[in-house]
Every structure is written in structure tokens, then in C-alpha cells.
Design an enzyme around this catalytic site. Structure first.
Site, PDB file in Angstrom:
ATOM      1  CB  CYS A  95      -3.487  -3.179 -10.113  1.00 18.30           C
ATOM      2  SG  CYS A  95      -4.937  -2.153  -9.921  1.00 18.30           S
ATOM      3  CE  LYS A 112      -2.286   0.116 -14.981  1.00 19.99           C
ATOM      4  NZ  LYS A 112      -2.978   0.929 -14.037  1.00 19.99           N
ATOM      5  CB  THR A 168      -9.737  -5.541 -17.948  1.00 21.26           C
ATOM      6  OG1 THR A 168      -8.856  -4.846 -17.042  1.00 21.26           O
ATOM      7  CG2 THR A 168     -10.258  -4.574 -18.972  1.00 21.26           C
TER       8      THR A 168
HETATM    9  C1  UGA Z   1      -1.082  -0.048  -8.218  1.00 16.47           C
HETATM   10  C2  UGA Z   1      -0.077   0.972  -8.769  1.00 16.47           C
HETATM   11  O1  UGA Z   1       0.752   1.455  -7.704  1.00 16.47           O
HETATM   12  C3  UGA Z   1      -0.789   2.142  -9.424  1.00 16.47           C
HETATM   13  O2  UGA Z   1       0.160   3.026 -10.013  1.00 16.47           O
HETATM   14  C4  UGA Z   1      -1.724   1.592 -10.528  1.00 16.47           C
HETATM   15  O3  UGA Z   1      -2.458   2.626 -11.149  1.00 16.47           O
HETATM   16  C5  UGA Z   1      -2.706   0.621  -9.894  1.00 16.47           C
HETATM   17  O4  UGA Z   1      -1.965  -0.452  -9.283  1.00 16.47           O
HETATM   18  C6  UGA Z   1      -3.591   0.101 -10.999  1.00 16.47           C
HETATM   19  O5  UGA Z   1      -3.081  -0.549 -11.917  1.00 16.47           O
HETATM   20  O6  UGA Z   1      -4.770   0.439 -11.018  1.00 16.47           O
HETATM   21  P1  UGA Z   1      -2.583  -0.245  -5.999  1.00 16.47           P
HETATM   22  O7  UGA Z   1      -2.835  -1.655  -6.432  1.00 16.47           O
HETATM   23  O8  UGA Z   1      -3.710   0.611  -5.568  1.00 16.47           O
HETATM   24  O9  UGA Z   1      -1.824   0.578  -7.178  1.00 16.47           O
HETATM   25  O10 UGA Z   1      -1.609  -0.314  -4.751  1.00 16.47           O
HETATM   26  P2  UGA Z   1      -0.062  -0.142  -4.450  1.00 16.47           P
HETATM   27  O11 UGA Z   1       0.111   0.968  -3.504  1.00 16.47           O
HETATM   28  O12 UGA Z   1       0.738  -0.097  -5.672  1.00 16.47           O
HETATM   29  O13 UGA Z   1       0.227  -1.507  -3.666  1.00 16.47           O
HETATM   30  C7  UGA Z   1       0.080  -2.774  -4.296  1.00 16.47           C
HETATM   31  C8  UGA Z   1       0.558  -3.879  -3.390  1.00 16.47           C
HETATM   32  O14 UGA Z   1       1.972  -3.818  -3.230  1.00 16.47           O
HETATM   33  C9  UGA Z   1      -0.018  -3.810  -1.974  1.00 16.47           C
HETATM   34  O15 UGA Z   1      -0.350  -5.123  -1.565  1.00 16.47           O
HETATM   35  C10 UGA Z   1       1.115  -3.257  -1.130  1.00 16.47           C
HETATM   36  O16 UGA Z   1       1.085  -3.679   0.211  1.00 16.47           O
HETATM   37  C11 UGA Z   1       2.314  -3.870  -1.853  1.00 16.47           C
HETATM   38  N1  UGA Z   1       3.561  -3.088  -1.656  1.00 16.47           N
HETATM   39  C12 UGA Z   1       3.672  -1.838  -2.165  1.00 16.47           C
HETATM   40  C13 UGA Z   1       4.616  -3.667  -0.949  1.00 16.47           C
HETATM   41  O17 UGA Z   1       4.524  -4.816  -0.467  1.00 16.47           O
HETATM   42  N2  UGA Z   1       5.772  -2.937  -0.802  1.00 16.47           N
HETATM   43  C14 UGA Z   1       5.927  -1.697  -1.322  1.00 16.47           C
HETATM   44  O18 UGA Z   1       7.013  -1.121  -1.157  1.00 16.47           O
HETATM   45  C15 UGA Z   1       4.854  -1.136  -2.024  1.00 16.47           C
END
Ligand code: UGA
Length: 436
Positions: free
Chosen positions: A263, A207, A86
């Protein structure tokens, strides 16, 4: 149970393999012939730790198969998932639902006995209603329900997230649909994983609200980290100090170069569009998006400052290109903003990423992709850690200094303890350079 997964992207493939591992029979469907062929030969289209073994084990056990022709599988299915992409619709920022609706049309053609059609893709509120209308219109006498079962998988930790989730959310309109979903998730239910039953629109919104809230936490701590720089405080200790309060929680409070991935950027934008459409604007999320966009761009200034005020003619070693570790995904990665920003100021870029090199090819102009971190640093004027891969946490700092032509290390993920980097010209985020 017999399950069909339409779409073998990230969500579909991980969920399909995990449901098969729960003991169900799963058929994964995709229109991309080469993808299906590769999957049949055990070649994964994405990098996700543990996925290849999980797929192989379940294929061998006869519980998981792949096809381009879903007719037979759908006609026998108890549950059909829609797990297609999507993406952000070009021009207006709404989620593009064309693939979801095309899947609904296809399902309508083949369903036979009662079956539950479930959206697993992240879809705006009301999409389930549309899917229901499409199927009811095409097959007025078919017996089916449409449910929403959003996924909360993180790339790089997706299998563990699937098998040990904090909760499972199911939005449906009938007890029959809830019963089918409960049976599907039985192994988790036996583990006492909370299964939250809601109305379908509520599940769809959960979500978006979850991702928007997590994105808000990140933008919040990023702004706090700027303030820490200004006042001489330490953002990691601030995050710890607030995170120990259970009402706040310690997760998603790591300051960095801004969130990326497939995401958060897409879902925050889509949520603000839905909010506008319904006349209920979300100014907090509007601001989170702006803060994050600015954040990525501001990393360029930070690096320039660390390099003595100019990067013109300098060579920078960029360590990490993907939006986070544990994935080869480059979507909306901070590197896509930071590297061109540095090049525009005259920097030469040598880069290395443990898994993202293949994806990164073609995404950047005029960069030298290197074999490993030390190769990237050879003769460079400074090194910049953009992604917190484990192998960058364990760099031999003596060798780093010998390899670089200076001793400047910019760490945009705060992965080094301050007392380990005293021999370096070390710059991190929201932390004073001296340990306290
Ligand atoms: C995210 C959500 O965490 C999942 O729960 C969700 O299912 C998924 O999106 C989705 O909608 O499919 P994801 O995008 O794989 O998962 O990665 P994250 O671990 O959440 O990180 C996202 C971004 O935030 C990354 O760029 C990461 O570096 C950044 N981040 C994360 C930070 O800068 N600081 C943090 O403390 C955590």
C-alpha cells in the site's frame, strides 16, 4: 442485505467475511478457479490471523459463498463492491485501473433492480466517475449509484481494524446510496463508529491522503533516528516525547528499515502522479518516497559497519523477510533491497521468517532458507532482525551468543531494551548502545 464482492484478494476477502459476520449475505467472486476451489474447501489464499475461522463460521451459517459466475448474485444484490487489485502501472507509476473497469463492465451486464456499486479498491480521484460512465453507457436505463468506501485495514490486524475502525468513510452523490451504506454498516453505527459522509471524489482522496500522511510520519521519524545516531540521542524517547502531544499522536513513529507492503509504496507514488496530472505537485510526498527508497538501501551500510566494515565472505542470519509481522506478504519488503545489497558485497545469507518462507522462495538468489531463528544463526557471523515478529522479541540471548560465531546482533526494529543486550555487540537504530 445482499452483498457481492468482486475480487477475493486481501481487501475483498477480509471485507466479505466481515460483512457476512455482520449478518449480511455475501457472495465473493473471483476469476481464479483454483482460488475459488481452495476457498470453498476452507483454504485461505493469504495468511491473516483469524480469517480462516471467520470464513468457516460464515460459510457454515450460509451467509458467505464463493463463485466464479457472478450473474445471479449481482442481479439480486443491494450492494456490489469492486475490490480488485490496482497495482502500479508499469512504466509510469499511475494506478492500473484495468481490473476496476473490467469489473464495472461485468457489473453493468448483470445488475437488475436499484443497486449501489462501491469501489473498495484504492482508486485515484475520478475513478468513481469513470465507473459510473461505463455502467451508464452499457445500461442507460439501469437504476444504480456509484459510491466510494475506502478501506483502512492493516495486514495482520485486518479483522480487528474492520470491526473496530476509527471511522468509516462513504463518498456518494445521493441520499439513497448513503442510506444503503449506512444500513450495511449498521452494527458499527450502533457502536457509535463515526461514519463520515462525503462527496465521492473526496472519499477517494481521503484514502490516499491517509496513507501518504502515515508514510510521511515514518520517513520523518526515520530521518530523526539518523540524527539521533549522529548526536547521541534516543529515537524511541524522542518519539514518545513528541507522540504524547495529542496533535502529533504516538502511532507510526517507530523508526525502522523503511516502509514496505502493498500500500504505502504504491499509494504514495500514485498520489504524486495524480497531483502532477492536476498541476498541483506534492513535493512533501515526492521527498517521502525518496527518503524511503534511500532508507532501505542505507540499511546495507549500517549492517556492514556493524560487521566491522566488511561482509565479504561472512555469513549473516537474517531474521524476518516479510514487510511486517503478522503477514506472509513480501511486497516491497525492505528484505528485497537489503539482502541483494549484502550479497553484492560478498555476504552469504541464511534466512528465516515465521510465515513468509513460501512467498520468499524464488524471490532471492542463493540464500539458504532455514527452519527457525537458531538454525539461521548457527555458525553465522552476525544476526540481523529485519521484521519484528514476536518470536524474535523473545530470543534466548544467551543461546544467540552460543549459536553465532560472534556476538553481533543488528536490530533494525529496535525491539530489544538496551539493558537486556549489554553482553552483545548490539546495534539498533537511533539509539546509543548504552542504556540511559
Ligand atoms: C497500511 C495502512 O496502515 C492501512 O490503514 C491501509 O488500509 C493499508 O495500508 C492499505 O492501504 O490497504 P499495511 O500496509 O498493512 O497498512 O501496514 P502498516 O501497518 O501500515 O505498515 C506499513 C509499513 O510501514 C510496514 O513496512 C511497517 O513496518 C512500516 N512502519 C509502520 C514503520 O516502519 N514504522 C511505523 O511506525 C509503522
Amino acid at each position: 442485505m445482499r452483498v457481492v464482492m468482486i475480487g477475493t484478494g486481501y481487501v475483498g476477502l477480509v471485507s466479505g467475511a466481515c460483512f457476512a459476520d455482520f449478518g449480511h449475505h455475501v457472495t465473493c467472486v473471483d476469476k481464479d478457479a483454483s482460488k475459488i476451489e481452495r476457498l470453498e474447501n476452507g483454504i485461505m489464499p493469504i495468511y491473516e490471523p483469524g480469517l480462516d475461522t471467520l470464513v468457516e463460521t460464515n460459510v457454515r451459517a450460509g451467509r458467505l459463498d464463493f463463485t466464479m459466475d457472478p450473474k445471479a448474485a449481482i442481479s439480486e444484490a443491494d450492494i456490489v463492491f469492486i475490490a480488485v487489485g490496482t497495482p502500479t502501472r508499469r512504466g509510469d507509476g499511475h494506478a492500473d485501473l484495468q481490473y476496476v473497469y473490467a469489473a464495472a463492465e461485468e457489473i453493468a451486464e448483470y445488475i437488475d433492480d436499484y443497486c449501489v456499486i462501491v469501489t473498495k479498491s484504492t482508486v485515484p480521484v475520478g475513478t468513481g466517475d469513470e465507473v459510473e460512465k461505463i455502467i451508464a453507457k452499457a445500461r442507460p436505463r439501469a437504476s444504480f449509484d456509484v459510491a466510494s468506501n475506502p478501506e483502512f485495514l492493516r495486514e495482520g490486524a485486518a479483522i480487528d481494524d474492520f470491526k473496530r475502525p476509527d471511522r468509516v468513510v462513504v463518498g456518494a452523490q445521493t441520499e439513497e446510496a448513503f442510506a444503503a451504506m449506512q444500513e450495511l454498516y449498521r452494527p458499527l453505527y450502533l457502536n457509535e463508529t463515526p461514519l463520515l459522509k462525503t462527496e465521492r471524489r473526496t472519499a477517494e482522496l481521503i484514502k490516499y491522503a491517509a496513507n501518504a500522511f502515515l508514510a510521511t510520519k515514518i520517513s520523518f521519524i526515520n530521518e530523526i533516528s539518523d540524527l539521533c545516531d549522529a548526536v547521541g540521542a534516543n529515537v524511541q524517547q524522542v518519539a514518545k516525547g513528541i507522540g504524547l502531544d495529542n496533535r502529533i499522536g504516538s502511532k507510526f513513529l517507530h523508526a525502522g528499515p523503511g516502509y514496505g507492503g502493498s500500500c504505502f509504496p504504491k499509494d504514495t507514488l500514485a498520489l504524486t502522479k495524480t497531483a502532477q496530472d492536476y498541476g498541483s505537485p506534492m513535493s512533501i510526498i515526492d521527498t517521502v518516497i525518496k527518503v524511503n527508497d534511500k532508507r532501505k538501501a542505507s540499511m546495507v551500510d549500517r549492517i556492514v559497519k556493524a560487521c566491522g566494515g566488511s561482509v565479504e565472505g561472512k555469513t549473516l542470519a537474517i531474521l524476518g523477510l516479510t514487510f511486517k509481522p503478522g503477514t506472509d506478504d513480501m511486497r516491497d519488503a525492505p528484505s528485497l533491497v537489503i539482502i541483494p545489497g549484502l550479497q553484492a558485497l560478498g555476504a552469504n545469507i541464511r534466512a528465516y521468517d515465521p510465515e513468509g518462507m513460501e512467498e520468499a522462495k524464488g524471490m532471492f538468489k542463493d540464500i539458504e532458507l532455514c527452519d527457525d531463528a537458531y538454525h539461521a544463526m548457527t555458525g553465522a557471523d552476525a544476526a540481523v532482525i529485519l521484521t519484528e515478529w514476536n518470536e524474535f522479541r523473545a530470543l534466548n540471548l544467551k543461546r544467540v551468543v552460543e549459536t553465532l560465531s560472534s556476538n553481533t546482533l543488528v536490530d533494525l526494529r529496535n525491539i530489544y531494551p538496551l539493558d537486556e543486550v549489554q553482553n552483545l555487540d548490539y546495534h539498533s537504530i537511533g539509539r546509543p548502545n548504552q542504556p540511559k
